[in-house]
Design a protein around this motif. Structure first.
Motif, PDB file in Angstrom:
ATOM      1  N   ASP A   1      -7.202   1.735   7.857  1.00  0.00           N
ATOM      2  CA  ASP A   1      -7.915   1.247   7.691  1.00  0.00           C
ATOM      3  C   ASP A   1      -8.770  -0.010   7.151  1.00  0.00           C
ATOM      4  OD1 ASP A   1      -9.999   3.826   7.920  1.00  0.00           O
ATOM      5  OD2 ASP A   1      -9.804   4.106   5.599  1.00  0.00           O
ATOM      6  N   SER A   2      -7.541  -0.972   6.801  1.00  0.00           N
ATOM      7  CA  SER A   2      -6.824  -2.260   6.677  1.00  0.00           C
ATOM      8  C   SER A   2      -6.769  -3.118   7.811  1.00  0.00           C
ATOM      9  CB  SER A   2      -5.188  -2.112   5.087  1.00  0.00           C
ATOM     10  OG  SER A   2      -5.337  -3.629   4.992  1.00  0.00           O
TER      11      SER A   2
ATOM     12  N   SER B   1       0.281  -1.570   0.150  1.00  0.00           N
ATOM     13  CA  SER B   1      -0.407  -0.047   0.048  1.00  0.00           C
ATOM     14  C   SER B   1       0.817   0.772  -0.052  1.00  0.00           C
ATOM     15  CB  SER B   1      -0.310  -0.030   1.281  1.00  0.00           C
ATOM     16  OG  SER B   1      -0.129  -0.119   2.808  1.00  0.00           O
TER      17      SER B   1
ATOM     18  N   ASP C   1      -4.968   4.886   4.846  1.00  0.00           N
ATOM     19  CA  ASP C   1      -5.342   3.708   4.371  1.00  0.00           C
ATOM     20  C   ASP C   1      -4.424   2.493   5.056  1.00  0.00           C
ATOM     21  OD1 ASP C   1      -6.499   4.736   2.643  1.00  0.00           O
ATOM     22  OD2 ASP C   1      -5.037   5.017   1.019  1.00  0.00           O
ATOM     23  N   LEU C   2      -3.576   2.509   5.478  1.00  0.00           N
ATOM     24  CA  LEU C   2      -2.910   1.376   6.058  1.00  0.00           C
ATOM     25  C   LEU C   2      -3.696   0.967   7.352  1.00  0.00           C
ATOM     26  CD1 LEU C   2      -0.573  -0.286   6.467  1.00  0.00           C
ATOM     27  CD2 LEU C   2       0.816   1.732   7.925  1.00  0.00           C
TER      28      LEU C   2
ATOM     29  N   GLU D   1      -9.617  -5.974   9.070  1.00  0.00           N
ATOM     30  CA  GLU D   1      -9.026  -7.298   9.024  1.00  0.00           C
ATOM     31  C   GLU D   1     -10.021  -7.759   9.829  1.00  0.00           C
ATOM     32  OE1 GLU D   1      -5.134  -7.938   9.317  1.00  0.00           O
ATOM     33  OE2 GLU D   1      -4.531  -6.629   8.143  1.00  0.00           O
TER      34      GLU D   1
END
Length: 452
Positions: free
Chosen positions: A67-68, A4, A64-65, A72
Motif C-alpha cells: 500500500d505504501s 513498518s 501495508d508495505l 508514493e
C-alpha cells in the motif's frame, strides 16, 4: 521500509539471510533462496517454517508495505514486485497460507495491483491468483465472481498493453477459467469499454470490440490449439465465440482487408479471425473425441455449432470472397484484381480457416456432407483444392475437406464424378487422396472409386 516491520519479525529475517543492513536486500536474498529445494531447506533450519508467516501477520505486513509503495508520488514498483514474489512463494501448496493472503488482499488490493501496467508486477500477481485458485475450491468460486473476474480482466489489460501473450501464469488462469471452465462469456464482457457496457455503442467497427478482447481470444486460441484432444471447450463458451464471429462479420466492411496474418493489429479482424480458429479447433477436438467414444459432450458442442447455422454462414462467406489466385490466373485475371461483387479476404489465411472449419465439421458427419450438397456447395469446395498466395495451406485443407465430404457418401461421390465427366471441374488432386472417376457398368453413370 524497516519502519513498518516489527522488530520481532525483522530480526529473524535478517538473521536467516545473513544480511544485517537492509530489509530490501534481505527480501531479495530470501526470495531467491526460496526458489530452490536446497535454499528452502537451509532457510527451514534458520526459521520455523512458512506457517510463521501467518502466525506473525506476514500478509498484513506485506500488504501495508505494498500500500505504501503504490501510494508514493512516484510508485515504487520494485518493492511491489519483491513483495508479490514473496507472497507467491508463500501461497504455494498450502491452503492455510492461501486463505490468509486471500482474505487480506481480495478484492481491493489485488484490483489496485492488477491495474499497474507492468509485466514485472502482473506476472507474480497472476502466480498468486493461480496458486490460490488451484488450491481452494472456495477461492476458485470467488475468482469466478464479478470481483474476481474484474481483477483477471485488469491483468489481461496489463498483459495486452505490454504485449505479453506468453505470460505463463495468466495463461494458466485463462486456461482453467475459459477452456476448462465456463467463465469466458463473463470475462469477455468485463473487457468491453465502459461506454459500451452502459449501452452507448460506438458506430465505428474498431470500437465495437476492444483490443483486450482480441488479446483474450488470441490467448484462448493458443491454448485450445495446444490442447486439442485433451480438453473440450465448454458448449456455452463455443456458442459465445460463434456469436462473436457472427457479430464481427456483420459489422466488418469486407471492402477493406489486411495483408498480414493474425494478429493483424485490427481489433475487428483479430476478433473475427481468432473466433474462427477457435471454432476450427473445437470442431477438431469433437472429431477426435467422437472417435474415442468416451466423451459425448464435445460431440454435442459441434452439433450445437451446426444447429446455429454455421455451415450456411461459412458457405455464404466463401461465395462472397474473390476466387483463389490460381483460379484467377486460369481465368486470365490479375491476382490483385477484385470483382466489384466479390470481396478480398479480411486477413491472410481467412479462406483457409473457413475451409478448415467445414472440413472438420464434415468428418464422418453425414448430415454435414448432405447439407453442403443440398446447398450446392460441393463445386465451391472443389475450387478450394488449389494453391492461393493469400491463404497458405489452402490446397491441403481443401483436399482434407473434400475427402471428408465424399467419405461414405455415395450421393456426394456421384455429384463430383458427374462434374468431372462433364468437364465442369478438373481436380487431379483427387487422385492424391486415392479417388478416380470411372463409369459404373451397371448404371452407366460416373462414380468415384477409392483405390486406397
Amino acid at each position: 521500509m524497516e519502519a513498518s516491520v516489527p522488530d520481532e519479525v525483522l530480526q529473524p529475517l535478517l538473521q536467516a539471510s545473513g544480511l544485517s543492513y537492509s530489509l530490501e536486500d534481505c527480501l531479495k536474498f530470501l526470495q531467491e533462496s526460496s526458489k530452490t529445494d536446497s535454499g528452502r531447506s537451509d532457510l527451514a533450519s534458520k526459521v520455523s517454517n512458512q506457517n510463521s508467516f501467518v502466525d506473525h501477520d506476514g500478509s498484513v505486513i506485506v500488504s501495508d508495505l505494498l500500500d505504501s509503495a503504490i501510494a508514493e508520488k512516484t510508485a515504487d514498483f520494485e518493492t511491489v514486485r519483491f513483495g508479490l514474489q514473496a507472497l507467491a512463494n508463500v501461497v504455494l501448496f498450502c491452503e492455510k497460507r492461501q486463505r490468509d493472503v486471500w482474505m487480506r488482499f481480495f478484492p481491493e488490493r489485488f484490483f489496485s495491483i492488477a491495474k499497474i501496467r507492468r509485466f514485472e508486477t502482473c506476472d507474480p500477481l497472476c502466480m498468486i491468483l493461480y496458486a490460490c485458485f488451484d488450491g481452494s475450491s472456495e477461492i476458485a468460486s470467488e475468482v469466478c465472481s464479478s470481483d474476481g473476474l474484474s481483477i483477471v480482466a485488469e491483468a489481461i489489460r496489463t498483459s495486452s498493453s505490454v504485449g505479453s501473450v506468453e505470460d505463463y501464469w495468466l495463461k494458466l488462469m485463462v486456461s482453467r477459467m475459459c477452456v476448462e471452465d465456463h467463465c469466458f462469456p463473463q470475462l469477455f464482457s468485463k473487457l468491453y469499454k465502459v461506454d459500451l457496457v452502459l449501452g452507448h455503442k460506438d458506430d465505428e467497427d474498431e470500437t465495437f470490440f476492444t483490443s483486450e478482447q482480441a488479446f483474450l481470444l488470441r490467448m484462448v486460441s493458443d491454448i485450445a490449439n495446444e490442447r486439442i484432444g485433451k480438453v473440450s471447450i465448454p458448449k456455452d463458451t463455443t456458442s459465445s465465440i460463434l456469436g462473436l464471429f457472427k457479430q464481427s462479420v456483420a459489422v466488418f466492411d469486407f471492402a477493406s482487408s489486411q495483408r498480414s496474418e493474425l494478429p493483424t493489429g485490427s481489433t475487428i479482424v483479430d476478433v473475427m479471425g481468432y473466433s474462427l480458429v477457435i471454432i476450427r479447433d473445437a470442431c477438431a477436438g469433437g472429431s477426435l473425441e467422437e472417435l474415442k467414444n468416451d466423451n459425448k459432450d464435445s460431440v454435442d458442442t459441434v452439433e450445437l455449432l451446426l444447429s446455429s447455422g454455421l455451415i450456411h454462414l461459412l458457405l455464404d462467406l466463401l461465395r462472397k470472397l474473390d476466387p483463389p489466385t490460381t483460379i484467377k490466373k486460369a481465368l486470365n485475371q490479375s491476382p490483385s484484381s477484385s470483382s466489384s461483387s466479390l470481396k478480398p479476404c479480411p486477413y491472410r489465411g481467412f479462406r483457409r480457416d473457413i475451409v478448415s472449419v467445414i472440413g472438420n465439421c464434415a468428418y464422418r458427419r453425414k448430415e454435414v456432407q448432405d447439407e453442403i450438397r443440398e446447398r450446392d456447395g460441393l463445386f465451391l469446395m472443389l475450387q478450394q483444392c488449389v494453391t492461393d498466395d493469400e491463404n497458405p495451406f489452402l490446397r491441403e485443407w481443401g483436399l482434407w475437406c473434400v475427402r471428408n465430404l465424399l467419405e461414405g457418401n455415395p450421393e456426394n461421390q456421384e455429384v463430383v464424378a458427374d462434374l468431372e465427366i462433364q468437364g465442369s471441374v478438373d481436380v487431379p488432386q483427387l487422385r492424391e487422396i486415392g479417388l478416380r472417376v470411372e463409369i459404373d457398368p451397371k448404371t452407366s453413370r460416373p462414380k468415384l472409386v477409392n483405390d486406397t
